[in-house]
Design an enzyme around this catalytic site. Structure first.
Site, mmCIF file in Angstrom:
data_model
loop_
_atom_site.group_PDB
_atom_site.id
_atom_site.type_symbol
_atom_site.label_atom_id
_atom_site.label_comp_id
_atom_site.label_asym_id
_atom_site.label_seq_id
_atom_site.Cartn_x
_atom_site.Cartn_y
_atom_site.Cartn_z
ATOM 1 N N LYS A 1 10.725 -6.625 38.190
ATOM 2 C CA LYS A 1 11.995 -6.612 37.464
ATOM 3 C C LYS A 1 11.834 -7.410 36.174
ATOM 4 C CE LYS A 1 16.874 -7.943 38.003
ATOM 5 N NZ LYS A 1 16.921 -9.172 37.201
ATOM 6 N N SER B 1 18.855 -12.878 45.970
ATOM 7 C CA SER B 1 18.149 -13.767 45.045
ATOM 8 C C SER B 1 17.459 -14.905 45.777
ATOM 9 C CB SER B 1 19.160 -14.352 44.047
ATOM 10 O OG SER B 1 18.572 -15.403 43.300
ATOM 11 N N TYR C 1 11.089 -15.602 43.092
ATOM 12 C CA TYR C 1 10.569 -16.444 42.012
ATOM 13 C C TYR C 1 9.358 -17.178 42.576
ATOM 14 C CZ TYR C 1 14.577 -15.922 38.849
ATOM 15 O OH TYR C 1 15.522 -15.424 37.994
ATOM 16 N N HIS D 1 17.195 -9.389 32.146
ATOM 17 C CA HIS D 1 17.820 -10.454 32.930
ATOM 18 C C HIS D 1 19.283 -10.665 32.489
ATOM 19 C CE1 HIS D 1 16.166 -13.894 35.548
ATOM 20 N NE2 HIS D 1 17.459 -14.113 35.530
ATOM 21 N N THR E 1 10.584 -11.004 39.873
ATOM 22 C CA THR E 1 11.161 -11.110 38.525
ATOM 23 C C THR E 1 10.082 -11.615 37.585
ATOM 24 O OG1 THR E 1 13.341 -11.541 39.442
ATOM 25 C CG2 THR E 1 12.996 -12.175 37.150
#
Ligand code: GLV
Length: 353
Positions: free
Chosen positions: A224, A98, A120, A248, A146
Site C-alpha cells: 500500500k 491497522s 508497519y 496515505h 504500508t
C-alpha cells in the site's frame, strides 16, 4: 457527515483523522482530481439488473469497497474497531486492521469479519515477526505492507495540538511491547505518533524485507503506497498479490499526485499481473466508478468510515457502506454498464479544462 463528526469529536482527535501533511495540498488534491475526469456514458442499455460484485485476492466482494486501515478508532467511538468490523461483516466486505489499532488483533478477529492486517515494520524485527504470526494465527487473509511511511509525515495540526489519544485509548497491539503513545510525550510536546514512529518504526525497509514478510506470513502481500509504474513493476516481480495506489490520504509526502491520477500508469503496468486497488479521496459512487474505469479492482475508504463511526458507531459505518453501495449502483445504471467486468477505460476521459 464530516461536519457532524467534527462537532462530536474533540479537536485533537478530529484534526488527527482529518488532517494531512505539509500544506495539505495532496489531501485536497485527492478529492479535487476526481472532478477532472468525466464519464463517456452509454445509452439505451438494459440496466434493470446491475452486478456490482468484484473479486479481490480471489474472494468475491458484493461491491468494490473495502475499509482502509485507520489507526486509533476508539478515539472516534467507544467501540472503535469492533464497531467497524461488525459493520464490515454485515455489509459483506473486508476490513483492514491497522498496526496502530486501539483494539487487539484477536478481538477484531473474534467478530468474524473478513480481515486483512496492515503492517508497519518495527525496528525490532522480533516484534514485527510476532505481529505477523499473530495475524496469521487469527485468520487474517492478507498482509498489507504500508510502503509510503519510512517516517511519519509532518502534520502541523497534530504538532500544534500535541496529539496524544485520550486516557484509555492507545496502540492496543503494541502497548505491552513498546509502551504505546502515552510513553512518547517529551518536553517539547508535539505529536506522540510522530515521536513513536521515529523511535519504533524502521526507515531502512527495502524490497528485501517484502520477501521476508512474504515468507514469514505465507499469506498474500498487498503493498500500500505505490504510485509509479516503476515501483508497480518491482512489486509484481517481487511476487506481491496486489498494490494499493495510495498517498496515505495525503498524510505523507505533500506534493504526491492525487491517487486517481497515479492509478492509470500503475494499472497499465501491472493490471494484468496483480490486483490494483486505490485509496484517497473516494467519497461518492461516481468516484468508485471512475476508479474502476481507470483500472482499479476496488477502492479503500478511510475518512468516510471514520465519520460514520464517530456519528453512529456500527450503524454509522454501516450507513456509509450502504450509501456508497447504493450510489455506486446508481452510477453504473446512469452510465449504462451492467457489470463491473464491463467497466473499462473507454468509460472516462479527461474533462476539458
Ligand atoms: C497512521 O498511519 C497515520 O497516518 O496516522
Amino acid at each position: 457527515m464530516a461536519a457532524e463528526a467534527e462537532a462530536r469529536l474533540p479537536k485533537a482527535a478530529f484534526d488527527y483523522y482529518a488532517g494531512g501533511s505539509g500544506t495539505e495540498w495532496t489531501l485536497a488534491e485527492n478529492e479535487r482530481a476526481f472532478r477532472r475526469w468525466v464519464f463517456r456514458r452509454r445509452v439505451l442499455v438494459d440496466v434493470s439488473e446491475v452486478d456490482t460484485a468484484v473479486t479481490v485476492l480471489g474472494q468475491r466482494l458484493p461491491f468494490p469497497v473495502l475499509l482502509a486501515p485507520v489507526a486509533l478508532q476508539r478515539m472516534a467511538h467507544a467501540e472503535g474497531e469492533l464497531a467497524t468490523a461488525r459493520a464490515a461483516a454485515e455489509a459483506g466486505t473486508t476490513m483492514i486492521l491497522s498496526t496502530l489499532s486501539s483494539t487487539t488483533i484477536e478481538d477484531v478477529a473474534a467478530t468474524g469479519v473478513d480481515r486483512w492486517f496492515q503492517l508497519y515494520v518495527h525496528r525490532d524485527r522480533g516484534l514485527t515477526g510476532e505481529l505477523i504470526d499473530r495475524a496469521v494465527a487469527s485468520g487474517y487473509r492478507a498482509l498489507v505492507l504500508t510502503v509510503d511511511t519510512p517516517q511519519l509525515g509532518r502534520r502541523d495540526r497534530d504538532e500544534r495540538n500535541g496529539f496524544l489519544p485520550p486516557p484509555g485509548v492507545d496502540l492496543a497491539i503494541l502497548t505491552s511491547t513498546t509502551g504505546g503513545l502515552s510513553q512518547q510525550t517529551g518536553a517539547g510536546g508535539g505529536s506522540s505518533l510522530f515521536a513513536y514512529f521515529a523511535r519504533q518504526c524502521d526507515p531502512s525497509v527495502t524490497w528485501a524485507d517484502v520477501e521476508w514478510v512474504r515468507s514469514r506470513a505465507q499469506l498474500p502481500v498487498v503493498l500500500k503506497g505505490v504510485t509509479t509504474a516503476e515501483d508497480a513493476r518491482r512489486a509484481a516481480d517481487a511476487g506481491v498479490a496486489a498494490v494499493s495506489v495510495s498517498n496515505h490520504g495525503g498524510r505523507q509526502l505533500d506534493g504526491d499526485p492525487a491517487t486517481i491520477d497515479a492509478l492509470p500508469e500503475v494499472a497499465d503496468e501491472v493490471g494484468d499481473r496483480l490486483d490494483v486497488l486505490v485509496d484517497g479521496g473516494v467519497r461518492r459512487g461516481t468516484d468508485v466508478l471512475c476508479a474502476l474505469a481507470l483500472g482499479a479492482k476496488a477502492v479503500l475508504i478511510g475518512r468516510p468510515q471514520l465519520w460514520g463511526l464517530a456519528c453512529g458507531g456500527q450503524a454509522g459505518v454501516g450507513r456509509v457502506l450502504d450509501l456508497l453501495r447504493m450510489d455506486f449502483t446508481l452510477a453504473m445504471r446512469l452510465a449504462g454498464v451492467t457489470s463491473t467486468a464491463a467497466i473499462g477505460r473507454s468509460l472516462v476521459r479527461r474533462a476539458v479544462p
